[in-house]
Design a protein around this motif. Structure first.
Motif, PDB file in Angstrom:
ATOM      1  N   HIS A  89       0.849  -1.194   0.000  1.00  0.00           N
ATOM      2  CA  HIS A  89       0.000   0.000   0.000  1.00  0.00           C
ATOM      3  C   HIS A  89       0.883   1.242   0.000  1.00  0.00           C
ATOM      4  O   HIS A  89       1.617   1.492   0.956  1.00  0.00           O
ATOM      5  CB  HIS A  89      -0.933  -0.006   1.214  1.00  0.00           C
ATOM      6  N   ASN A  90       0.823   2.030  -1.060  1.00  0.00           N
ATOM      7  CA  ASN A  90       1.724   3.172  -1.205  1.00  0.00           C
ATOM      8  C   ASN A  90       1.490   4.271  -0.172  1.00  0.00           C
ATOM      9  O   ASN A  90       2.431   4.962   0.219  1.00  0.00           O
ATOM     10  CB  ASN A  90       1.645   3.741  -2.616  1.00  0.00           C
ATOM     11  N   GLY A  91       0.249   4.451   0.279  1.00  0.00           N
ATOM     12  CA  GLY A  91      -0.021   5.435   1.329  1.00  0.00           C
ATOM     13  C   GLY A  91       0.675   5.058   2.626  1.00  0.00           C
ATOM     14  O   GLY A  91       1.332   5.891   3.264  1.00  0.00           O
ATOM     15  N   LEU A  92       0.560   3.785   3.011  1.00  0.00           N
ATOM     16  CA  LEU A  92       1.226   3.317   4.233  1.00  0.00           C
ATOM     17  C   LEU A  92       2.743   3.371   4.069  1.00  0.00           C
ATOM     18  O   LEU A  92       3.457   3.738   5.005  1.00  0.00           O
ATOM     19  CB  LEU A  92       0.786   1.890   4.580  1.00  0.00           C
ATOM     20  N   LYS A  93       3.231   3.014   2.901  1.00  0.00           N
ATOM     21  CA  LYS A  93       4.679   3.044   2.646  1.00  0.00           C
ATOM     22  C   LYS A  93       5.223   4.458   2.835  1.00  0.00           C
ATOM     23  O   LYS A  93       6.266   4.654   3.459  1.00  0.00           O
ATOM     24  CB  LYS A  93       4.958   2.538   1.229  1.00  0.00           C
ATOM     25  N   ASN A  94       4.514   5.452   2.330  1.00  0.00           N
ATOM     26  CA  ASN A  94       4.963   6.831   2.463  1.00  0.00           C
ATOM     27  C   ASN A  94       4.916   7.282   3.925  1.00  0.00           C
ATOM     28  O   ASN A  94       5.816   7.994   4.386  1.00  0.00           O
ATOM     29  CB  ASN A  94       4.116   7.747   1.577  1.00  0.00           C
ATOM     30  N   ILE A  95       3.920   6.848   4.673  1.00  0.00           N
ATOM     31  CA  ILE A  95       3.851   7.168   6.104  1.00  0.00           C
ATOM     32  C   ILE A  95       5.047   6.543   6.822  1.00  0.00           C
ATOM     33  O   ILE A  95       5.707   7.195   7.633  1.00  0.00           O
ATOM     34  CB  ILE A  95       2.508   6.716   6.718  1.00  0.00           C
ATOM     35  N   GLU A  96       5.341   5.277   6.509  1.00  0.00           N
ATOM     36  CA  GLU A  96       6.522   4.614   7.095  1.00  0.00           C
ATOM     37  C   GLU A  96       7.789   5.403   6.800  1.00  0.00           C
ATOM     38  O   GLU A  96       8.598   5.653   7.691  1.00  0.00           O
ATOM     39  CB  GLU A  96       6.703   3.222   6.487  1.00  0.00           C
ATOM     40  N   ASP A  97       7.947   5.776   5.534  1.00  0.00           N
ATOM     41  CA  ASP A  97       9.162   6.472   5.111  1.00  0.00           C
ATOM     42  C   ASP A  97       9.346   7.796   5.843  1.00  0.00           C
ATOM     43  O   ASP A  97      10.465   8.157   6.217  1.00  0.00           O
ATOM     44  CB  ASP A  97       9.138   6.741   3.599  1.00  0.00           C
ATOM     45  N   LEU A  98       8.259   8.514   6.055  1.00  0.00           N
ATOM     46  CA  LEU A  98       8.373   9.865   6.604  1.00  0.00           C
ATOM     47  C   LEU A  98       8.203   9.956   8.120  1.00  0.00           C
ATOM     48  O   LEU A  98       8.537  10.973   8.716  1.00  0.00           O
ATOM     49  CB  LEU A  98       7.398  10.807   5.901  1.00  0.00           C
ATOM     50  N   THR A  99       7.695   8.886   8.746  1.00  0.00           N
ATOM     51  CA  THR A  99       7.562   8.916  10.206  1.00  0.00           C
ATOM     52  C   THR A  99       8.581   8.008  10.881  1.00  0.00           C
ATOM     53  O   THR A  99       8.641   7.949  12.104  1.00  0.00           O
ATOM     54  CB  THR A  99       6.139   8.524  10.672  1.00  0.00           C
ATOM     55  N   GLY A 100       9.354   7.291  10.101  1.00  0.00           N
ATOM     56  CA  GLY A 100      10.436   6.507  10.681  1.00  0.00           C
ATOM     57  C   GLY A 100      10.088   5.093  11.068  1.00  0.00           C
ATOM     58  O   GLY A 100      10.538   4.617  12.108  1.00  0.00           O
ATOM     59  N   GLY A 101       9.320   4.402  10.273  1.00  0.00           N
ATOM     60  CA  GLY A 101       9.110   2.983  10.520  1.00  0.00           C
ATOM     61  C   GLY A 101       7.669   2.536  10.489  1.00  0.00           C
ATOM     62  O   GLY A 101       6.753   3.313  10.247  1.00  0.00           O
ATOM     63  N   GLN A 102       7.495   1.243  10.758  1.00  0.00           N
ATOM     64  CA  GLN A 102       6.195   0.579  10.658  1.00  0.00           C
ATOM     65  C   GLN A 102       5.448   0.517  11.986  1.00  0.00           C
ATOM     66  O   GLN A 102       4.367  -0.057  12.050  1.00  0.00           O
ATOM     67  CB  GLN A 102       6.403  -0.858  10.161  1.00  0.00           C
ATOM     68  N   ASP A 103       6.015   1.094  13.018  1.00  0.00           N
ATOM     69  CA  ASP A 103       5.462   0.939  14.366  1.00  0.00           C
ATOM     70  C   ASP A 103       4.414   2.012  14.669  1.00  0.00           C
ATOM     71  O   ASP A 103       4.586   2.855  15.545  1.00  0.00           O
ATOM     72  CB  ASP A 103       6.582   0.952  15.406  1.00  0.00           C
ATOM     73  N   TYR A 104       3.315   1.962  13.948  1.00  0.00           N
ATOM     74  CA  TYR A 104       2.192   2.854  14.235  1.00  0.00           C
ATOM     75  C   TYR A 104       0.900   2.066  14.021  1.00  0.00           C
ATOM     76  O   TYR A 104       0.825   1.198  13.155  1.00  0.00           O
ATOM     77  CB  TYR A 104       2.223   4.111  13.357  1.00  0.00           C
ATOM     78  N   PRO A 105      -0.121   2.340  14.835  1.00  0.00           N
ATOM     79  CA  PRO A 105      -1.391   1.621  14.708  1.00  0.00           C
ATOM     80  C   PRO A 105      -2.113   1.944  13.402  1.00  0.00           C
ATOM     81  O   PRO A 105      -2.067   3.070  12.916  1.00  0.00           O
ATOM     82  CB  PRO A 105      -2.191   2.117  15.914  1.00  0.00           C
ATOM     83  N   ARG A 106      -2.775   0.920  12.879  1.00  0.00           N
ATOM     84  CA  ARG A 106      -3.583   1.106  11.685  1.00  0.00           C
ATOM     85  C   ARG A 106      -4.839   0.271  11.776  1.00  0.00           C
ATOM     86  O   ARG A 106      -4.857  -0.778  12.420  1.00  0.00           O
ATOM     87  CB  ARG A 106      -2.789   0.812  10.421  1.00  0.00           C
ATOM     88  N   LEU A 107      -5.879   0.771  11.153  1.00  0.00           N
ATOM     89  CA  LEU A 107      -7.164   0.079  11.073  1.00  0.00           C
ATOM     90  C   LEU A 107      -7.345  -0.294   9.610  1.00  0.00           C
ATOM     91  O   LEU A 107      -7.596   0.562   8.768  1.00  0.00           O
ATOM     92  CB  LEU A 107      -8.289   0.990  11.560  1.00  0.00           C
ATOM     93  N   ARG A 108      -7.147  -1.575   9.324  1.00  0.00           N
ATOM     94  CA  ARG A 108      -7.215  -2.082   7.954  1.00  0.00           C
ATOM     95  C   ARG A 108      -8.659  -2.470   7.655  1.00  0.00           C
ATOM     96  O   ARG A 108      -9.204  -3.371   8.293  1.00  0.00           O
ATOM     97  CB  ARG A 108      -6.283  -3.273   7.780  1.00  0.00           C
ATOM     98  N   MET A 109      -9.231  -1.803   6.667  1.00  0.00           N
ATOM     99  CA  MET A 109     -10.627  -2.030   6.311  1.00  0.00           C
ATOM    100  C   MET A 109     -10.677  -2.822   5.011  1.00  0.00           C
ATOM    101  O   MET A 109     -10.214  -2.355   3.972  1.00  0.00           O
ATOM    102  CB  MET A 109     -11.348  -0.693   6.195  1.00  0.00           C
ATOM    103  N   GLY A 110     -11.214  -4.027   5.097  1.00  0.00           N
ATOM    104  CA  GLY A 110     -11.234  -4.921   3.947  1.00  0.00           C
ATOM    105  C   GLY A 110     -12.107  -4.413   2.814  1.00  0.00           C
ATOM    106  O   GLY A 110     -13.245  -4.015   3.030  1.00  0.00           O
ATOM    107  N   ILE A 111     -11.523  -4.445   1.611  1.00  0.00           N
ATOM    108  CA  ILE A 111     -12.301  -4.113   0.415  1.00  0.00           C
ATOM    109  C   ILE A 111     -12.351  -5.304  -0.533  1.00  0.00           C
ATOM    110  O   ILE A 111     -12.933  -5.227  -1.604  1.00  0.00           O
ATOM    111  CB  ILE A 111     -11.754  -2.856  -0.312  1.00  0.00           C
ATOM    112  N   GLY A 112     -11.740  -6.415  -0.143  1.00  0.00           N
ATOM    113  CA  GLY A 112     -11.756  -7.621  -0.958  1.00  0.00           C
ATOM    114  C   GLY A 112     -10.785  -7.553  -2.123  1.00  0.00           C
ATOM    115  O   GLY A 112     -10.107  -6.553  -2.335  1.00  0.00           O
ATOM    116  N   ASP A 113     -10.749  -8.654  -2.857  1.00  0.00           N
ATOM    117  CA  ASP A 113      -9.815  -8.743  -3.984  1.00  0.00           C
ATOM    118  C   ASP A 113     -10.505  -9.316  -5.219  1.00  0.00           C
ATOM    119  O   ASP A 113      -9.972 -10.142  -5.942  1.00  0.00           O
ATOM    120  CB  ASP A 113      -8.601  -9.587  -3.611  1.00  0.00           C
ATOM    121  N   ASN A 114     -11.711  -8.847  -5.457  1.00  0.00           N
ATOM    122  CA  ASN A 114     -12.529  -9.353  -6.556  1.00  0.00           C
ATOM    123  C   ASN A 114     -12.162  -8.678  -7.875  1.00  0.00           C
ATOM    124  O   ASN A 114     -12.962  -7.954  -8.457  1.00  0.00           O
ATOM    125  CB  ASN A 114     -14.010  -9.145  -6.223  1.00  0.00           C
ATOM    126  N   PHE A 115     -10.916  -8.902  -8.300  1.00  0.00           N
ATOM    127  CA  PHE A 115     -10.458  -8.294  -9.552  1.00  0.00           C
ATOM    128  C   PHE A 115      -9.555  -9.283 -10.288  1.00  0.00           C
ATOM    129  O   PHE A 115      -8.878 -10.090  -9.673  1.00  0.00           O
ATOM    130  CB  PHE A 115      -9.714  -6.978  -9.289  1.00  0.00           C
TER     131      PHE A 115
END
Length: 186
Positions: free
Chosen positions: A111-137
């Protein structure tokens, strides 16, 4: 206690009701329920809500999804909110539509939005609420799917899903992430 609640999405009418904007849609619903009005501020639309003595600073980055970290990093610093008091609401194709999972940290999982947050806040250690949209594609059509609009059936189910996410946000701010994950994760 103060918290930064970040709904991820893309600005503009062409993205308004797309799967990628489920974070925006959910914080919009939260603001509506709390009678909170949005205002344009640096890199975001911003509003506030109070819940059980906590102040929720709610933002929707106006930087477009792939540059969300710029807005998130700015407002974390501006409001002096530690990463553990930030919650990012994001769409997730790896989770079935309608399922919601809170995590204390984790990878961007493409996920590019999360990747950019990681890059600019210094890592993956932040809470997130992942909302499923499925993979019907079909293979190779993920971008079209996430930037596509919800089906009518999905759209009809969204209010219940978003209300559960709002309950999870309030729980995160009052009882903490561990209790919230135990109580709510699908």
């Amino acid at each position: 206690m103060k918290y930064l609640i970040v709904g991820l999405g893309n600005i503009g009418p062409e993205y308004e009701l797309t799967r990628h904007n489920i974070g925006f849609l959910t914080v919009d619903r939260l603001a509506d329920k709390e009678g909170a009005a949005w205002k344009s501020d640096r890199l975001v639309f911003k509003t506030e809500a109070k819940h059980k003595g906590r102040t929720l600073h709610i933002i929707k980055p106006t930087t477009y999804m792939n540059l969300s970290g710029k807005a998130v990093n700015y407002w974390m610093k501006e409001l002096n909110i530690p990463k553990e008091n930030m919650l990012v609401l994001v769409d997730d194709v790896a989770i079935p539509f309608g399922k919601i999972r809170m995590r204390a940290k984790g990878s961007a999982a493409g996920h590019n939005g999360l990747k950019n947050i990681e890059d600019l806040t210094g890592g993956q250690d932040y809470p997130r609420l992942r909302m499923g949209i499925g993979d019907n594609f079909p293979k190779g059509r993920q971008v079209d799917y996430v930037l596509g609009r919800f089906s009518q059936q999905e759209f009809d189910e969204l209010p219940v899903i978003m209300d559960k996410a709002i309950d999870m946000i309030f729980s995160f701010c009052t009882t903490g992430i561990a209790q919230t994950m135990t109580q709510f994760n699908d």
